[in-house]
Motif scaffolding. Structure first.
Motif, PDB file in Angstrom:
ATOM      1  N   TYR A 279      93.806 -12.576  15.467  1.00 42.46           N
ATOM      2  CA  TYR A 279      95.197 -12.792  15.899  1.00 42.46           C
ATOM      3  C   TYR A 279      95.445 -14.299  16.074  1.00 42.46           C
ATOM      4  N   ALA A 280      94.928 -15.075  15.114  1.00 42.33           N
ATOM      5  CA  ALA A 280      94.832 -16.530  15.283  1.00 42.33           C
ATOM      6  C   ALA A 280      96.061 -17.240  14.724  1.00 42.33           C
ATOM      7  N   TRP A 281      97.213 -16.952  15.286  1.00 38.51           N
ATOM      8  CA  TRP A 281      98.475 -17.458  14.755  1.00 38.51           C
ATOM      9  C   TRP A 281      98.540 -18.983  14.759  1.00 38.51           C
ATOM     10  N   HIS A 282      98.159 -19.581  15.873  1.00 37.96           N
ATOM     11  CA  HIS A 282      98.251 -21.045  15.968  1.00 37.96           C
ATOM     12  C   HIS A 282      97.348 -21.706  14.934  1.00 37.96           C
ATOM     13  N   THR A 283      96.151 -21.161  14.743  1.00 40.34           N
ATOM     14  CA  THR A 283      95.227 -21.733  13.767  1.00 40.34           C
ATOM     15  C   THR A 283      95.816 -21.688  12.364  1.00 40.34           C
ATOM     16  N   PHE A 284      96.443 -20.580  12.012  1.00 43.27           N
ATOM     17  CA  PHE A 284      97.085 -20.466  10.702  1.00 43.27           C
ATOM     18  C   PHE A 284      98.249 -21.447  10.571  1.00 43.27           C
ATOM     19  N   LEU A 285      99.098 -21.511  11.595  1.00 38.72           N
ATOM     20  CA  LEU A 285     100.270 -22.380  11.530  1.00 38.72           C
ATOM     21  C   LEU A 285      99.868 -23.853  11.487  1.00 38.72           C
ATOM     22  N   LYS A 286      98.843 -24.208  12.233  1.00 35.14           N
ATOM     23  CA  LYS A 286      98.393 -25.606  12.290  1.00 35.14           C
ATOM     24  C   LYS A 286      97.939 -26.098  10.925  1.00 35.14           C
TER      25      LYS A 286
END
Length: 553
Positions: A434-441
């Protein structure tokens, strides 16, 4: 000028005025993104009678382009672009209202009571069907059994689908009708749960569910239409102006086109053909359909499955489950079989969207994309996707960006799964979950959805989960792995502009800009000023699709 010419000129002017007639929404507290994803405020929105936006901005800016338009005063209420769910199951959303509800019972005993009550009220049904059970909520420490379901429904077959849609709980009559005995082998990509003596317990995981599905009567035309009507009404009520329907067949396609042709499709549907078998062969005869009936319907993608779900331990993991070292979960197909399915869809010109939840499932699909995109580089323009991208090895996350694969993710999955996810995968693997920030970054564009009816279809609950990493009870207080949360603007974008982008529809949908369709909602609260804890409580007052009001509270 002769009288005849005067009449002709008047007629031409009249036709011209009719051609540009439209509607002006005024006194709005409006927010939209622009094509670059920047947040823009507006007070006035104008669209022509065809439903296309002709101007957005201040009252003065818009007035000159919208003379003599019908005026609708929204009295300072908030206006937003229509929300798009990038992964849902439209007909199932409508159907669950007509089946036993196991979403709410907090214990097995209450669930059985709910099934018994439903069966008693519906004696005419040849099967008792239900949805939404979750053994983790019941704190059983095990799956429920056929014997327990027999205790409330013994006179006819019964099937209850787990909340994630990747396991079913059936009674003894259903097992017998499906021909499932001690000697029945686990099908490819599936598992029959068994007791110590090898007998089926009544739980079927993933591919094994097909054994029972094969003997459940298909819905009638009337039932299918009732399901679609119910789903569309609910979508309009909560502000969804579009949805990506994750897996349809020939009959579903026929109904969608029929509804679009007769003005009954009140939300835009971007459909994915379910698998690459007979339905695909029939539906793909004329190639991908990117737009039908003024962008109300599209059929230009294919939905495949790599693995199962985390809750039923069907998601495929590279290493064993942390809470059950005897299983890795299930890959539905061998690598070469999955590659062949993906290649068939890709060669035919379709966007390929593959369900992958576990890290092994995600790796299998990323490996396949790496091979296929090297072979068919032009296919990258289709913007292929991985649906869910739920538990990904940290080393695999950058491959999404490198390969141009869209992570199509569902924020409420994280807040619903927080009660068991780390137990399943442990403290290290959870870092890639659920690593949304990692993907967006890293620059990936996330398409947000809900996977309804597995989760609530309400997009504001999805935005709430994305921003707070909390469930609707605002638990946990500090947010679950809060470092992976989205900003409010990112969450708003992933349910609007980037959901449209994931369907290659960003030029006509996703924002309120000149030339795009007038798909918008009027809400009772200001998304951008209320406390984050209240986002999920936002109510929709009006929903408009293509300049037509499809819902009013």
């Amino acid at each position: 000028m002769s009288p005849r010419r005067t009449l002709l000129a008047a007629a031409i002017l009249s036709l011209a005025s009719q051609a540009i007639a439209g509607t002006l929404i005024e006194n709005a507290n409006g927010y939209t993104l622009n094509a670059q994803g920047q947040l823009v405020k507006f007070s006035t929105l104008a669209f022509d009678d065809a439903g296309r936006i002709i101007a957005v901005g201040t009252a003065r800016e818009v007035a000159a382009k919208a003379k003599d338009f019908k005026r609708v005063d929204v009295q300072g209420r908030t206006v937003l672009p229509g929300l798009i769910d990038a992964h849902g199951h439209v007909f199932r959303l409508g159907a669950i209202a007509t089946e036993a509800d196991l979403y709410t019972p907090p214990t097995l005993a209450e669930a059985l009571k709910s099934v018994a009550g439903f069966a008693k009220k519906n004696p005419q049904r040849s099967w008792v069907l239900g949805n939404g059970w979750n053994q983790e909520i019941w704190k059983l420490g095990r799956f429920p059994t056929a014997a327990e379901l027999d205790s409330v429904v013994a006179d006819r077959p019964a099937m209850m689908q787990r909340i994630d849609g990747h396991a079913m709980w059936v009674n003894s009559k259903a097992l017998a009708l499906a021909g499932i005995t001690k000697d029945t082998k686990d099908p490819a990509g599936g598992k029959i749960e068994r007791d110590a003596n090898g007998n089926a317990t009544g739980i079927l995981v993933d591919g094994a569910m097909d054994l029972v599905r094969a003997v459940i009567p298909a819905p009638t035309e009337a039932e299918a239409r009732a399901s679609l009507d119910g789903a569309l009404a609910e979508m309009a009520r909560i502000g969804l102006t579009g949805a990506h329907d994750a897996g349809i067949d020939v009959e579903t396609d026929r109904l969608y086109r029929d509804y679009a042709d007769h003005g009954k499709l009140t939300a835009r549907v971007y459909a994915m053909i379910g698998d690459t078998g007979k339905d695909f062969d029939q539906l793909a005869k004329n190639g991908p359909l990117q737009s039908y009936a003024n962008d109300l319907y599209a059929l230009s993608s294919v939905k495949l499955y790599s693995d199962g779900a985390l809750g039923s331990r069907g998601a495929a993991l590279i290493k064993p489950y942390s809470d059950d070292p005897h299983t890795h979960g299930l890959l539905f197909y061998k690598n070469d079989e999955m590659l062949a399915k993906m290649e068939k869809a890709m060669k035919a010109g379709y966007q390929v969207n593959v369900h992958a939840i576990g890290d092994a499932g995600n790796r299998q699909i990323l490996d396949a994309y790496a091979k296929l995109l090297k072979k068919y580089p032009a296919s990258a323009a289709k913007r292929h996707r991985i649906e869910h991208a739920q538990v990904v090895a940290l080393s695999d996350i950058p491959r999404f960006k490198k390969l141009g694969i869209i992570p199509s993710m569902q924020p409420t999955h994280a807040t619903s799964d927080q009660n068991m996810a780390e137990q399943r995968v442990g403290p290290q693997r959870i870092k890639g979950a659920y690593a949304w920030h990692t993907f967006l970054k890293q620059g990936s564009r996330i398409a947000c959805g809900s996977d309804f009816p597995i989760e609530s279809p309400n997009p504001f609950q999805g935005i709430h989960a994305a921003v707070t990493r909390q469930d609707m009870a605002n638990v946990p207080a500090s947010g679950w792995y809060k470092e992976q949360a989205m900003t409010l603007q990112q969450a708003f974008r992933c349910f609007t502009l980037d959901a449209a982008w994931a369907a290659r529809q960003e030029k006509v949908l996703g924002t309120l800009e000149e030339g795009k369709w007038a798909d918008f909602v009027v809400t009772d609260r200001d998304l951008f000023t209320i406390p984050a804890a209240d986002i999920g409580k936002i109510g929709v007052l009006e929903t408009w699709v293509g300049g037509k009001q499809v819902y009013k509270k």
